[in-house]
Design a protein around this motif. Structure first.
Motif, PDB file in Angstrom:
ATOM      1  N   UNK A  11       0.830  -1.213   0.000  1.00 35.19           N
ATOM      2  CA  UNK A  11       0.000   0.000   0.000  1.00 35.19           C
ATOM      3  C   UNK A  11       0.861   1.259   0.000  1.00 35.19           C
ATOM      4  N   UNK A  12       1.951   1.247   0.773  1.00 28.79           N
ATOM      5  CA  UNK A  12       2.822   2.422   0.820  1.00 28.79           C
ATOM      6  C   UNK A  12       3.504   2.657  -0.529  1.00 28.79           C
ATOM      7  N   UNK A  13       3.981   1.585  -1.163  1.00 28.24           N
ATOM      8  CA  UNK A  13       4.623   1.744  -2.477  1.00 28.24           C
ATOM      9  C   UNK A  13       3.620   2.192  -3.530  1.00 28.24           C
ATOM     10  N   UNK A  14       2.403   1.668  -3.476  1.00 26.88           N
ATOM     11  CA  UNK A  14       1.383   2.096  -4.440  1.00 26.88           C
ATOM     12  C   UNK A  14       1.031   3.563  -4.241  1.00 26.88           C
ATOM     13  N   UNK A  15       0.956   3.997  -2.980  1.00 28.99           N
ATOM     14  CA  UNK A  15       0.671   5.409  -2.727  1.00 28.99           C
ATOM     15  C   UNK A  15       1.777   6.300  -3.295  1.00 28.99           C
ATOM     16  N   UNK A  16       3.035   5.863  -3.166  1.00 28.33           N
ATOM     17  CA  UNK A  16       4.136   6.640  -3.756  1.00 28.33           C
ATOM     18  C   UNK A  16       4.013   6.701  -5.284  1.00 28.33           C
ATOM     19  N   UNK A  17       3.682   5.553  -5.891  1.00 34.13           N
ATOM     20  CA  UNK A  17       3.569   5.498  -7.361  1.00 34.13           C
ATOM     21  C   UNK A  17       2.433   6.388  -7.834  1.00 34.13           C
ATOM     22  N   UNK A  18       1.308   6.342  -7.166  1.00 30.88           N
ATOM     23  CA  UNK A  18       0.175   7.172  -7.581  1.00 30.88           C
ATOM     24  C   UNK A  18       0.474   8.652  -7.400  1.00 30.88           C
ATOM     25  N   UNK A  19       1.372   8.983  -6.494  1.00 34.16           N
ATOM     26  CA  UNK A  19       1.669  10.393  -6.233  1.00 34.16           C
ATOM     27  C   UNK A  19       2.812  10.913  -7.103  1.00 34.16           C
ATOM     28  N   UNK A  26      -2.461   2.719 -14.937  1.00 33.15           N
ATOM     29  CA  UNK A  26      -3.835   3.020 -14.534  1.00 33.15           C
ATOM     30  C   UNK A  26      -4.202   2.222 -13.285  1.00 33.15           C
ATOM     31  N   UNK A  27      -5.281   2.626 -12.649  1.00 29.86           N
ATOM     32  CA  UNK A  27      -5.681   1.990 -11.395  1.00 29.86           C
ATOM     33  C   UNK A  27      -6.002   0.512 -11.597  1.00 29.86           C
ATOM     34  N   UNK A  28      -6.651   0.171 -12.722  1.00 30.82           N
ATOM     35  CA  UNK A  28      -6.972  -1.240 -12.976  1.00 30.82           C
ATOM     36  C   UNK A  28      -5.703  -2.068 -13.136  1.00 30.82           C
ATOM     37  N   UNK A  29      -4.699  -1.506 -13.800  1.00 27.75           N
ATOM     38  CA  UNK A  29      -3.445  -2.218 -13.968  1.00 27.75           C
ATOM     39  C   UNK A  29      -2.719  -2.379 -12.627  1.00 27.75           C
ATOM     40  N   UNK A  30      -2.778  -1.344 -11.791  1.00 28.78           N
ATOM     41  CA  UNK A  30      -2.166  -1.453 -10.461  1.00 28.78           C
ATOM     42  C   UNK A  30      -2.868  -2.514  -9.615  1.00 28.78           C
ATOM     43  N   UNK A  31      -4.189  -2.653  -9.791  1.00 26.81           N
ATOM     44  CA  UNK A  31      -4.905  -3.703  -9.070  1.00 26.81           C
ATOM     45  C   UNK A  31      -4.409  -5.084  -9.477  1.00 26.81           C
ATOM     46  N   UNK A  91      18.091  18.058 -12.509  1.00 24.91           N
ATOM     47  CA  UNK A  91      16.663  18.359 -12.494  1.00 24.91           C
ATOM     48  C   UNK A  91      15.780  17.315 -13.132  1.00 24.91           C
ATOM     49  N   UNK A  92      16.314  16.355 -13.886  1.00 23.34           N
ATOM     50  CA  UNK A  92      15.463  15.381 -14.560  1.00 23.34           C
ATOM     51  C   UNK A  92      14.793  14.446 -13.557  1.00 23.34           C
ATOM     52  N   UNK A  93      13.506  14.179 -13.768  1.00 19.89           N
ATOM     53  CA  UNK A  93      12.738  13.272 -12.929  1.00 19.89           C
ATOM     54  C   UNK A  93      12.807  11.875 -13.546  1.00 19.89           C
ATOM     55  N   UNK A  94      13.337  10.921 -12.787  1.00 18.58           N
ATOM     56  CA  UNK A  94      13.509   9.562 -13.302  1.00 18.58           C
ATOM     57  C   UNK A  94      12.307   8.665 -13.017  1.00 18.58           C
ATOM     58  N   UNK A  95      11.243   9.204 -12.466  1.00 24.32           N
ATOM     59  CA  UNK A  95      10.034   8.413 -12.285  1.00 24.32           C
ATOM     60  C   UNK A  95       9.397   8.122 -13.642  1.00 24.32           C
ATOM     61  N   UNK A  96       8.903   6.896 -13.807  1.00 22.56           N
ATOM     62  CA  UNK A  96       8.122   6.564 -14.999  1.00 22.56           C
ATOM     63  C   UNK A  96       6.649   6.815 -14.729  1.00 22.56           C
ATOM     64  N   UNK A  97       5.905   6.933 -15.781  1.00 18.96           N
ATOM     65  CA  UNK A  97       4.478   7.234 -15.646  1.00 18.96           C
ATOM     66  C   UNK A  97       3.782   6.086 -14.918  1.00 18.96           C
ATOM     67  N   UNK A  98       2.903   6.434 -13.982  1.00 18.72           N
ATOM     68  CA  UNK A  98       2.198   5.429 -13.195  1.00 18.72           C
ATOM     69  C   UNK A  98       1.145   4.734 -14.045  1.00 18.72           C
TER      70      UNK A  98
END
Length: 454
Positions: free
Chosen positions: A193-201, A316-321, A307-314
């Motif tokens: 849950x904590x990792x998913x919250x980070x990804x969604x944010x 969708x919610x269905x895929x995260x489920x 300054x580059x953000x290395x996060x990839x796009x999160x």
């Protein structure tokens, strides 16, 4: 040999007698300060007046001892140490070990402390020790989202107002940006849950830095080592589907940033929760998200080196489920039933391409307990059935004659010997003797009977 430095005791006497010379003290006062008798203080004062500070030094200081080894023996010992027991810092023998070998192998007996002084003077020994390899502090990552440190902290977050809990803390290595959630334990669902919250944010990070725990990453079993398989945990499988590398730290110091954040939270968060009078985990998580973490990141977060953000796009919610769920392998029985968590799941007959008996299927369990069964990427229909009744044991038929019916237990009575038993002969003789006495008394006249006492 020349004089050596003065001892602390002698320097103390020089200081006190200098005050006597300046007439700040009397000799009797100096005797009390240096803890000697008055007569000894007068002798010290006389030597100080005549010779100065050097006169207070012990006369034998720096002189050769009368029990010292001769120079020839000293050089022989040092030559043997140099040839046989010398070397680099990690290879050479110390004074104690060298003294033991000199005596046992070379017949040269010398005290270890004496040998230490000789070796120090000749440069054959130093106080330098073989030190552990210095671990330089690891530099921060340069980009936001390049690595996220993750750890759980057990603490009395709600003090006496509520239950103890575990704070799952995520800290970006480059910026110290923090996200945290409070739960009861450090379970797979708490960290998921904590990792998913980070990804969604923020998005999907490149890697996570975690403890070497079975929850995150475990060592391979013997069978896995023989097959050459890489051990995978449920958390590792979730991260693999997201393309996140899981890095296990070998010590708490390796995750210094998240460990220091624990200390900050255990001080600041506990006091803020006390002021808010929060007494349960749900209210604490709402406060964390809406107020505490916003203020904490504004105060303690820093800009990344690049300054580059290395996060990839999160996703969708269905895929995260579909990603954040438990995966377990089960085998279908001959009647199309599989067992999972003491639940009996009956597969509904489907097309010919569906799974059959003894096939391996994957059972997926979602966050809220919902189940799904898949075979080769296809979802199978199923229904839960009651657990089968235990088999009834049938009565075995007797192979030969029927066994006799059990008889009720008989009460064992005390054995009584019959009337003609030899044991009763003594009783019979006693009865006959008593009968003869009574007959004899009856035959005598009454005058012959003994008279009664008056």
């Amino acid at each position: 040999m020349g004089r050596i430095g003065m001892s602390q005791k002698e320097l103390r006497r020089v200081e006190v007698l200098a005050r006597v010379k300046r007439r700040d003290l009397k000799v009797v006062d100096a005797a009390s300060l240096v803890e000697v008798s008055y007569r000894q203080a007068k002798r010290l004062w006389k030597r100080y007046r005549e010779e100065g500070a050097a006169g207070l030094q012990h006369r034998s200081a720096g002189c050769r001892s009368n029990r010292a080894h001769d120079e020839k023996f000293r050089q022989q010992v040092l030559r043997r140490v140099r040839d046989k027991y010398g070397g680099a810092v990690g290879e050479r023998f110390g004074p104690t070990l060298a003294a033991e070998h000199l005596e046992s192998e070379d017949g040269l007996k010398v005290h270890a402390e004496t040998l230490r002084r000789w070796m120090l003077a000749e440069g054959l020994w130093s106080r330098q020790r073989k030190r552990r390899r210095h671990l330089r502090r690891r530099e921060r990552k340069e980009h936001f989202g390049e690595m996220v440190q993750m750890d759980g902290s057990f603490h009395a977050w709600l003090e006496e107002r509520g239950p103890r809990g575990c704070l799952i803390d995520l800290v970006d290595d480059a910026t110290s940006t923090t996200w945290a959630q409070l739960g009861e334990q450090e379970t797979i669902w708490a960290v998921a849950d904590a990792l998913r919250a980070w990804i969604e944010r923020y998005g999907v990070p490149q890697s996570v830095y975690v403890d070497w725990k079975n929850l995150y990453k475990r060592p391979a079993t013997v069978k896995e080592q023989l097959r050459g398989e890489e051990p995978v945990t449920q958390f590792g499988r979730m991260c693999a589907k997201l393309g996140i590398a899981v890095i296990a730290a070998s010590s708490p110091q390796a995750k210094g940033r998240v460990e220091r954040q624990h200390g900050t939270h255990q001080d600041r968060l506990v006091k803020k929760l006390r002021r808010k009078e929060i007494a349960n985990h749900e209210a604490a998580n709402v406060y964390l998200e809406t107020e505490y973490l916003v203020e904490h990141n504004r105060r303690f977060a820093r800009a990344a080196a690049k300054g580059e953000d290395y996060h990839r796009r999160a996703p969708r919610a269905a895929e995260l489920d579909r990603i954040f769920r438990l995966e377990n392998e089960r085998t279908i029985s001959n009647d199309g039933v599989l067992r999972y968590q003491n639940r009996w799941l009956q597969l509904v007959p489907q097309s010919r391409q569906s799974a059959s008996a003894q096939d391996k299927v994957l059972v997926y369990e979602g966050r809220h307990g919902n189940l799904a069964i898949e075979y080769r990427g296809r979802t199978l229909r199923w229904q839960e059935i009651p657990a089968p009744r235990p088999p009834i044991e049938r009565e075995r038929k007797p192979a030969g004659k029927p066994a006799p019916e059990p008889q009720p237990p008989q009460v064992q009575r005390k054995w009584v010997p019959p009337s003609n038993h030899p044991w009763r002969e003594a009783a019979r003789r006693g009865e006959r003797q008593r009968a003869r006495k009574l007959a004899a008394m009856a035959a005598r006249p009454s005058s012959a009977w003994p008279s009664a006492p008056p």
